[in-house]
Design a protein around this motif. Structure first.
Motif, PDB file in Angstrom:
ATOM      1  N   PHE A 190      39.410   7.648  40.778  1.00  0.00           N
ATOM      2  CA  PHE A 190      38.685   8.833  41.255  1.00  0.00           C
ATOM      3  C   PHE A 190      37.243   8.484  41.601  1.00  0.00           C
ATOM      4  O   PHE A 190      36.735   8.850  42.662  1.00  0.00           O
ATOM      5  N   GLU A 191      36.593   7.774  40.691  1.00  0.00           N
ATOM      6  CA  GLU A 191      35.197   7.398  40.929  1.00  0.00           C
ATOM      7  C   GLU A 191      35.092   6.406  42.080  1.00  0.00           C
ATOM      8  O   GLU A 191      34.171   6.486  42.892  1.00  0.00           O
ATOM      9  N   ALA A 192      36.028   5.479  42.171  1.00  0.00           N
ATOM     10  CA  ALA A 192      36.002   4.505  43.260  1.00  0.00           C
ATOM     11  C   ALA A 192      36.110   5.206  44.611  1.00  0.00           C
ATOM     12  O   ALA A 192      35.345   4.898  45.540  1.00  0.00           O
ATOM     13  N   LEU A 193      37.032   6.144  44.717  1.00  0.00           N
ATOM     14  CA  LEU A 193      37.177   6.883  45.980  1.00  0.00           C
ATOM     15  C   LEU A 193      35.926   7.700  46.289  1.00  0.00           C
ATOM     16  O   LEU A 193      35.495   7.777  47.438  1.00  0.00           O
ATOM     17  N   ARG A 194      35.338   8.308  45.260  1.00  0.00           N
ATOM     18  CA  ARG A 194      34.114   9.084  45.475  1.00  0.00           C
ATOM     19  C   ARG A 194      32.976   8.188  45.979  1.00  0.00           C
ATOM     20  O   ARG A 194      32.285   8.517  46.942  1.00  0.00           O
ATOM     21  N   LEU A 195      32.800   7.040  45.344  1.00  0.00           N
ATOM     22  CA  LEU A 195      31.741   6.117  45.751  1.00  0.00           C
ATOM     23  C   LEU A 195      31.934   5.657  47.199  1.00  0.00           C
ATOM     24  O   LEU A 195      30.988   5.674  47.996  1.00  0.00           O
ATOM     25  N   VAL A 196      33.148   5.256  47.509  1.00  0.00           N
ATOM     26  CA  VAL A 196      33.443   4.775  48.860  1.00  0.00           C
ATOM     27  C   VAL A 196      33.230   5.895  49.875  1.00  0.00           C
ATOM     28  O   VAL A 196      32.630   5.684  50.938  1.00  0.00           O
ATOM     29  N   GLN A 197      33.712   7.079  49.551  1.00  0.00           N
ATOM     30  CA  GLN A 197      33.537   8.217  50.464  1.00  0.00           C
ATOM     31  C   GLN A 197      32.054   8.521  50.675  1.00  0.00           C
ATOM     32  O   GLN A 197      31.612   8.725  51.808  1.00  0.00           O
ATOM     33  N   ASP A 198      31.277   8.543  49.597  1.00  0.00           N
ATOM     34  CA  ASP A 198      29.840   8.823  49.716  1.00  0.00           C
ATOM     35  C   ASP A 198      29.128   7.794  50.588  1.00  0.00           C
ATOM     36  O   ASP A 198      28.204   8.129  51.324  1.00  0.00           O
ATOM     37  N   HIS A 199      29.563   6.550  50.503  1.00  0.00           N
ATOM     38  CA  HIS A 199      28.936   5.490  51.291  1.00  0.00           C
ATOM     39  C   HIS A 199      29.486   5.401  52.715  1.00  0.00           C
ATOM     40  O   HIS A 199      28.997   4.623  53.520  1.00  0.00           O
ATOM     41  N   ASN A 200      30.498   6.192  53.022  1.00  0.00           N
ATOM     42  CA  ASN A 200      31.095   6.173  54.356  1.00  0.00           C
ATOM     43  C   ASN A 200      30.922   7.526  55.046  1.00  0.00           C
ATOM     44  O   ASN A 200      31.863   8.050  55.645  1.00  0.00           O
ATOM     45  N   GLN A 201      29.757   8.094  54.931  1.00  0.00           N
ATOM     46  CA  GLN A 201      29.416   9.354  55.588  1.00  0.00           C
ATOM     47  C   GLN A 201      30.393  10.475  55.265  1.00  0.00           C
ATOM     48  O   GLN A 201      30.727  11.297  56.111  1.00  0.00           O
ATOM     49  N   GLY A 202      30.887  10.480  54.013  1.00  0.00           N
ATOM     50  CA  GLY A 202      31.660  11.613  53.530  1.00  0.00           C
ATOM     51  C   GLY A 202      33.153  11.598  53.770  1.00  0.00           C
ATOM     52  O   GLY A 202      33.811  12.606  53.542  1.00  0.00           O
ATOM     53  N   HIS A 203      33.705  10.478  54.220  1.00  0.00           N
ATOM     54  CA  HIS A 203      35.163  10.451  54.405  1.00  0.00           C
ATOM     55  C   HIS A 203      35.729   9.068  54.112  1.00  0.00           C
ATOM     56  O   HIS A 203      35.009   8.078  54.074  1.00  0.00           O
ATOM     57  N   LEU A 204      37.034   9.053  53.892  1.00  0.00           N
ATOM     58  CA  LEU A 204      37.759   7.823  53.584  1.00  0.00           C
ATOM     59  C   LEU A 204      38.598   7.398  54.785  1.00  0.00           C
ATOM     60  O   LEU A 204      39.062   8.238  55.547  1.00  0.00           O
ATOM     61  N   THR A 205      38.786   6.113  54.907  1.00  0.00           N
ATOM     62  CA  THR A 205      39.693   5.569  55.913  1.00  0.00           C
ATOM     63  C   THR A 205      40.827   4.850  55.174  1.00  0.00           C
ATOM     64  O   THR A 205      40.703   4.533  53.981  1.00  0.00           O
ATOM     65  N   THR A 206      41.897   4.574  55.877  1.00  0.00           N
ATOM     66  CA  THR A 206      43.004   3.837  55.272  1.00  0.00           C
ATOM     67  C   THR A 206      42.523   2.480  54.783  1.00  0.00           C
ATOM     68  O   THR A 206      42.874   2.046  53.681  1.00  0.00           O
ATOM     69  N   GLN A 207      41.689   1.822  55.573  1.00  0.00           N
ATOM     70  CA  GLN A 207      41.195   0.496  55.179  1.00  0.00           C
ATOM     71  C   GLN A 207      40.367   0.569  53.898  1.00  0.00           C
ATOM     72  O   GLN A 207      40.500  -0.294  53.021  1.00  0.00           O
ATOM     73  N   LEU A 208      39.541   1.599  53.772  1.00  0.00           N
ATOM     74  CA  LEU A 208      38.734   1.732  52.557  1.00  0.00           C
ATOM     75  C   LEU A 208      39.604   2.079  51.347  1.00  0.00           C
ATOM     76  O   LEU A 208      39.366   1.573  50.243  1.00  0.00           O
ATOM     77  N   MET A 209      40.615   2.902  51.544  1.00  0.00           N
ATOM     78  CA  MET A 209      41.533   3.199  50.434  1.00  0.00           C
ATOM     79  C   MET A 209      42.288   1.937  50.021  1.00  0.00           C
ATOM     80  O   MET A 209      42.502   1.691  48.829  1.00  0.00           O
ATOM     81  N   ASN A 210      42.673   1.113  50.994  1.00  0.00           N
ATOM     82  CA  ASN A 210      43.334  -0.151  50.680  1.00  0.00           C
ATOM     83  C   ASN A 210      42.398  -1.067  49.891  1.00  0.00           C
ATOM     84  O   ASN A 210      42.825  -1.745  48.945  1.00  0.00           O
TER      85      ASN A 210
END
Length: 171
Positions: free
Chosen positions: A34-54
């Motif tokens: 949960f925290e990992a996804l939040r951090l990545v999303q925050d650093h990617n202008q508020g959204h996740l990509t498949t590559q970032l989730m991978n």
């Protein structure tokens, strides 16, 4: 087997995540998803990509699908680009009985967008949510971590003006 995608996580994200992961036993790193996804999303202008989730899955030693399941189930994760300010408007019974429909129509007209759309300037994304848990003062919306209660069209106008001014001041 494909190459791990952890290189997509910046040093600062990895450092922050490593601090967070100290809360869990070493063999339970997946608890930090949960925290990992939040951090990545925050650093990617508020959204996740498949590559970032991978990349998160690879970093935590999880199957990619397990991360997708988390990201697609919880509404706090965005799988498409969103505006700088996400406006979540409650449309549950308490809010609806107290004028949420008027607030929703006012927001749509004022912003010129429908639910799940973003204003052309990238400032606002409008979303309908089932409940914000603030039934004591409906209608309610949430922008970021801030709740706004007992909404009226005038109050909405003040909030939007403030958020727009905030954006101009912060560049």
């Amino acid at each position: 087997m494909t190459e791990p995608m952890t290189h997509l996580l910046s040093d600062s994200i990895r450092a922050e995540l490593d601090e967070w992961l100290k809360r869990y036993p070493a063999d339970q790193k997946r608890s930090g998803v949960f925290e990992a996804l939040r951090l990545v999303q925050d650093h990617n202008q508020g959204h996740l990509t498949t590559q970032l989730m991978n990349a998160v899955a690879d970093y935590l030693g999880m199957p990619h699908i397990a991360v997708y399941e988390v990201a697609t189930f919880y509404s706090m994760y965005n799988l498409e680009p969103v505006g700088r300010h996400i406006i979540d408007v409650c449309s549950n019974i308490s809010c609806t009985l107290n004028g949420a429909d008027n607030i929703i129509e006012h927001l749509k007209t004022k912003l010129g967008i429908a639910f799940n759309e973003t204003t052309p300037d990238g400032q606002f994304t409008l979303r309908e949510v089932e409940c914000l848990g603030a039934c004591i003062a409906p209608p309610v919306c949430q922008i970021g971590k801030q709740y706004y209660e007992s909404l009226t069209p005038e109050k909405i106008d003040e909030i939007l003006a403030h958020k727009s001014q905030e954006a101009m001041n912060n560049g």
